[in-house]
Design an enzyme around this catalytic site. Sequence first.
Site, PDB file in Angstrom:
ATOM      1  N   GLY A  46       0.715  -1.209  -0.131  1.00  0.00           N
ATOM      2  CA  GLY A  46      -0.043   0.076  -0.119  1.00  0.00           C
ATOM      3  C   GLY A  46       0.762   1.052  -0.005  1.00  0.00           C
ATOM      4  CD  GLN A  51       3.476   5.856   2.863  1.00  0.00           C
ATOM      5  OE1 GLN A  51       2.257   5.162   2.413  1.00  0.00           O
ATOM      6  NE2 GLN A  51       4.214   5.115   3.581  1.00  0.00           N
ATOM      7  CB  CYS A  97       4.711   2.314   7.579  1.00  0.00           C
ATOM      8  SG  CYS A  97       4.203   3.692   6.847  1.00  0.00           S
ATOM      9  CG  LEU A  98       6.428   1.098   1.675  1.00  0.00           C
ATOM     10  CD1 LEU A  98       6.053   1.322   0.282  1.00  0.00           C
ATOM     11  CD2 LEU A  98       7.837  -0.019   1.828  1.00  0.00           C
ATOM     12  CG  HIS A 139      -1.083   1.043   7.135  1.00  0.00           C
ATOM     13  ND1 HIS A 139      -0.085   0.683   8.378  1.00  0.00           N
ATOM     14  CD2 HIS A 139      -0.268   1.802   6.500  1.00  0.00           C
ATOM     15  CE1 HIS A 139       1.110   1.080   8.126  1.00  0.00           C
ATOM     16  NE2 HIS A 139       0.988   1.869   7.018  1.00  0.00           N
ATOM     17  CD  GLU A 140      -1.260   2.228   2.760  1.00  0.00           C
ATOM     18  OE1 GLU A 140      -0.812   3.553   2.719  1.00  0.00           O
ATOM     19  OE2 GLU A 140      -0.590   1.431   3.052  1.00  0.00           O
ATOM     20  CG  HIS A 143      -0.110   6.733   5.517  1.00  0.00           C
ATOM     21  ND1 HIS A 143       0.975   7.097   6.129  1.00  0.00           N
ATOM     22  CD2 HIS A 143       0.185   5.527   5.293  1.00  0.00           C
ATOM     23  CE1 HIS A 143       1.832   6.216   6.294  1.00  0.00           C
ATOM     24  NE2 HIS A 143       1.375   5.148   5.967  1.00  0.00           N
TER      25      HIS A 143
HETATM   26 NI    NI Z   1       2.326   3.237   5.889  1.00  0.00          NI
END
Ligand code: NI
Length: 185
Positions: A46, A51, A97-98, A139-140, A143
């Site tokens: 995701g 991000q 998370c990236l 989760h996304e 953000h």
């Molecule tokens: Ni994330």
Amino acid sequence: MIYPIVAYGDPILRKVASEITPENPKNLPQLIADMFETMHQAEGIGLAAPQIGLSIRLFVVDGSKTDDQEIKNFKKVFINPTILEETGQKWAFEEGCLSIPTIREEVLRPAQVRLRYYNENWQLCEETYNGMQARVIQHEYDHLQGILFIDYLNPLKKRLLQSKLAKISRGEVKHNYQMRFPNRK
Ligand code: NI
């Protein structure tokens, strides 16, 4: 085009993102393709626009490269999403998370999420997702609200992670993809 992924500590990850229109940002189809490309090279499932440094309500998901049957065929674009309802029993899953490489922690989230959003063709959709699909969406979506998964940890765990998080914001962390660090000297 591959975007560098914004690391923990960047204020953009803490902003509530703004809704978009078909005209703005310009060339949305290209941006969506770039987000998929950026997510794939980072081996994520995701990626939310903040991000990559854009505070807009847009995220993409793709579980096709995982072994998880629940998300194997889960490839989607979510534009201007609104969570309508979260239901079901909360369950724990170790998230990553990236934007926060090397950290993985268990997070409790409700099992189902109902949301309204536009797809990549600007069709209004209202759908309910369960299990891992719901997890990725939650989760996304967070953000877009300026929320990170580490916000759900208990105070002790948060305290134990503080120095590691500070290091991440300075770029003192292993990562296998391009990143942008807010506190790099
Ligand atoms: Ni994330």
